[in-house]
Enzyme design. Structure first.
Site: not given
Ligand SMILES: *Cc1c(COP(=O)(O)O)cnc(C)c1O
Length: 791
Positions: A349, A528-529, A534, A636, A640
């Protein structure tokens, strides 16, 4: 089989006989529990049918081992997948309860940090939707990811207490327990080696059924909880030592007490290694017990069992399976290795060096004395079979979990096309050369049930009206929307859906946080985190520069923009916490500037989690995916957003590359260096200084932060950030700033053209069908597991 009564009767029966309340005295939580039990009954029916069918067919089973499952709420998932939404609403209406409030009463199960854990949750749902017989294994953490609060802009962490609220989805299995040992010694007698652990705890199973689309199939998520073997020391109690009396249970339970809240740096903590072995051994005991019940010869294991390791966290599965086969079942060592490899596969990952797992060999050897011997023998065997090999599984007094996982897996996969190619040229270069068929790609996906049908009912309704409901489990049917995108009237309806979602989010922000925003602004979202790679700081720098530009020319016709942030920082990651504080400080200044605040606002919503994502994504206009190229394995969140009609402003990183290919370059705001250019740029001396000198907007934004404009009481508060950006700037924020700025101004222009923007957004939806986790799971089934569907 027992006849299922109408939902209304089930809910009332459960309210009275399971919860012990009558409708007059029931509180919201009682209704939520009663409805959950009523839905759960129907899930259980599907679950039993699936289990029976798997036994009958003797089919190959898939086992997904993951230290994290970022699940979110389950009631709405169950209702949507069983198509009970209208009925559930009608029942709650009759009881004078609002279904939305009942659903929102459920606490999020946050047994994960971010993308990796959310992927595992999407996979569980897709495995059921496609009818693949599978179990997920994980840990039943008492405390999931911490709850985030802001106090004067700073992140404060509170323990998450999801298990202290009632929740309806798990079945305790006190009869399913396995002993997990640690430490002790190893001896060999009559040629048989045995491990004698010094300390043992038990893993107890808790099962959550996971139902797929239309309830055609349901699999099990089995989470392990730590228990003492002798839970209570009666002798100590009788001597009046009550603390010592309860100590064994408290100690055993610590193992499943908390989720480690950092997903990007690996720390050599003993408890973490214990957790990893606890999950892995319990899962393997369970897998082998089930196999033994049905089949005779362990040589058949690879035919009947596929075990997927979600990252290296369960990598000890290799040595533990070899130990079971060799030490306990007397299979010759090399054959045991072959059998284990036939079952195991591993998903990588991350390429971030600080995230690659390795363990101090003395800690490892103390905790798992037999396993370190087995690793050495695996390593020696692998070296013998590959004489040109130079890298060992043990170096610098560390055990390298990535190397171990690779050697013990028959397939190793990356999570996006770019990431998979980079694996071959970086971390696994040598191993890839030795085993050129082992690395494969499986680009991540997201489940369209949760991430479109459930979270965005307006858009889902519009789509179904246009093309029927086949898209829900065959997402590539969304391409049938393309002709509608050419129809101005249909596009107006698409825009109206987005507008309604944005109005709903605005109302919620006003009610919940007293934040008042105009829903006609461009909703620009980065959730995101928090991590330097990022680059949330790139986003806020751009906001500062843009604010300055508007201040200079307030008379111009600026595209009004709301920047929304959400995300948690690991508690020990101080730089990321500073970025959170900076964003909050900048928001306070910008939002209170009467000259500019009709054109630009910034909000940071606290406690980002799955439920907040479900609220924000349907209401987003623009998706921020701005990581330093080469650093985000897939992402991911990006999928979305695209699916819900928010075009991306992003770099060529992770799955952004494939999203851009699918939606079309003209519907994607590309900026920044490629992964290759990033590597070259790092070699340029003073790259950050040069970038700052070349861009006065960037220089001015950095100066503003440095001067204390956003932290008047403490001007040097952000000198750590400005110093980093003006100095090493490892993540190349400065070098990408100018192009990011350009891309954002293109976004402004494009958004001002309402029709053009609607087309672009709708094409993002129509062309994102490939990013379904159903497609990903089918790829794993055919390319890695050799497993089939039983539907
Ligand atoms: C989809 C999702 C992530 C992943 O987000 P990235 O932008 O791909 O890092 C992290 N936390 C939550 C709550 C999510 O739904």
């Amino acid at each position: 089989m027992i006849q299922t009564p109408p939902l209304r009767d089930s809910v009332l029966r459960h309210l009275i006989y399971s919860i012990g309340k009558d409708p007059e005295h029931a509180i919201l939580e009682d209704w939520r529990m009663a409805l959950s039990y009523a839905v759960r009954d129907r899930v259980v029916d599907a679950w039993f049918k699936a289990t029976a069918r798997t036994y009958e067919t003797g089919a190959k089973r898939v086992y997904y081992l993951s230290m994290e499952y970022l699940i979110g709420r389950l009631l709405e998932d169950g209702i949507v997948n069983l198509e009970l939404l209208d009925e559930a609403r009608a029942v709650m209406d009759e009881m004078e309860r609002d279904l939305g409030l009942v659903l929102a009463d459920e606490p999020d199960a946050a047994l994960g940090n971010g993308g990796l854990g959310r992927l595992a949750a999407c996979f569980m749902e897709s495995l059921s939707t496609v009818g693949c017989p599978a179990h997920g294994y994980g840990i039943r953490y008492e405390h999931g990811l911490f709850r985030q609060q802001f106090v004067q802009g700073r992140q404060i962490e509170h323990p998450e207490l999801w298990l202290s609220q009632r929740h309806a989805w798990e079945f305790e299995r006190p009869e399913v327990r396995y002993r997990i040992g640690f430490g002790g010694h190893v001896d060999t007698r009559d040629g048989v080696t045995r491990w004698h652990p010094a300390e043992e705890v038990e893993a107890e199973a808790f099962d959550t059924p996971v139902v797929g689309w239309k309830g055609r199939w349901a699999n099990t998520l089995r989470l392990w909880s730590g228990r003492a073997i002798h839970p209570f020391d009666l002798d100590a109690f009788n001597h009046g030592d009550y603390t010592r009396a309860a100590a064994p249970e408290a100690l055993a339970r610590t193992i499943s007490r908390v989720l480690y809240p950092d997903d990007t740096t690996q720390q050599g903590k003993e408890l973490r290694l214990k957790q990893e072995f606890f999950l892995t051994r319990a899962a393997l005991c369970d897998i082998i017990r089930r196999f033994d019940n049905q089949f005779k010869d362990v040589r058949q294991l690879p035919e009947k069992v596929a075990i997927q390791l979600n990252d290296t966290h369960p990598a000890i599965a290799g040595p533990e399976l070899v130990r079971i086969l060799h030490d306990e079942r007397h299979v010759p060592f090399e054959e045991a290795m072959e059998i284990a490899r036939g079952c195991l596969s591993y998903t990588n990952h991350t390429l971030l060096p600080e995230a690659l797992e390795s363990w101090d060999e003395s800690l490892f050897g103390q905790l798992l004395p037999r396993h370190i011997q087995i690793i050495d023998r695996i390593d020696a065997t692998h070296a013998e079979q590959n004489p040109s090999r130079t890298q060992s599984m043990r170096s610098d007094h560390q055990v390298k979990m990535g190397q171990l996982s690779f050697a013990m897996a028959h397939k190793v996969n990356g999570v996006s096309a770019l990431h998979t190619e980079l694996m071959k040229t970086t971390v696994f270069e040598e191993l890839h050369h030795l085993h050129p068929d082992r690395i494969v790609n499986q680009t991540n996906g997201v489940t369209p049930r949760r991430w479109l049908l459930a979270c965005n009912p307006r858009l889902a309704g519009l789509i179904t009206e246009a093309i029927g409901e086949g898209w829900v489990d065959d997402l590539e049917q969304l391409e049938k929307l393309e002709p509608h995108v050419q129809d101005a009237a249909w596009l107006d309806r698409y825009t109206a859906v987005k507008r309604d979602n944005k109005a709903e989010l605005s109302n919620w922000m006003a009610q919940t946080y007293d934040l008042h925003v105009d829903p006609d602004m461009l909703f620009d979202v980065q959730i995101k985190r928090m991590h330097e790679y990022k680059r949330q700081h790139l986003n806020i720098l751009e906001a500062i520069a843009h604010w300055q530009e508007i201040r200079e020319h307030p008379e111009l016709d600026w595209t009004p923009r709301l920047k929304i942030f959400g995300g948690k920082a690991a508690p020990g990651y101080f730089f990321a916490k500073d970025i959170i504080r900076l964003i909050n400080d900048v928001a306070a200044v910008i939002n209170n500037d009467p000259v500019t605040n009709k054109y630009l606002k910034v909000v940071f919503l606290p406690n980002y989690n799955v439920s907040l994502a479900e609220r924000l994504i349907p209401a987003s206009d623009l998706s921020e995916q701005i990581s330093t190229a080469g650093k985000e394995a897939s992402g991911t969140g990006n999928m979305k957003f695209a699916l819900n009609g928010a075009p991306t402003v992003g770099t060529l990183d992770g799955a952004n590359v494939e999203i851009r290919q699918h939606v079309g370059a003209e519907n994607f705001f590309l900026f920044g260096m490629t992964a290759e250019e990033v590597m070259e740029r790092r070699e340029v001396e003073d790259h950050a200084k040069k970038a700052i000198e070349a861009d006065p907007r960037l220089a001015a934004a950095l100066d503003l932060i440095h001067s204390g404009r956003f932290s008047p009481g403490e001007p040097d508060r952000y000198h750590n950030i400005t110093g980093n950006l003006q100095g090493a700037d490892y993540f190349l924020v400065c070098s990408d700033f100018t192009d990011y700025w350009r891309a954002q101004r293109e976004v402004d222009k494009a958004f001002a053209d309402t029709q053009g923007w609607a087309r672009m957004a709708a094409l993002n939806t129509a062309r994102s069908g490939w990013f379904s986790s159903d497609r990903t799971i089918r790829g794993y089934m055919s390319d890695i597991w050799g497993a089939g569907s039983l539907l």
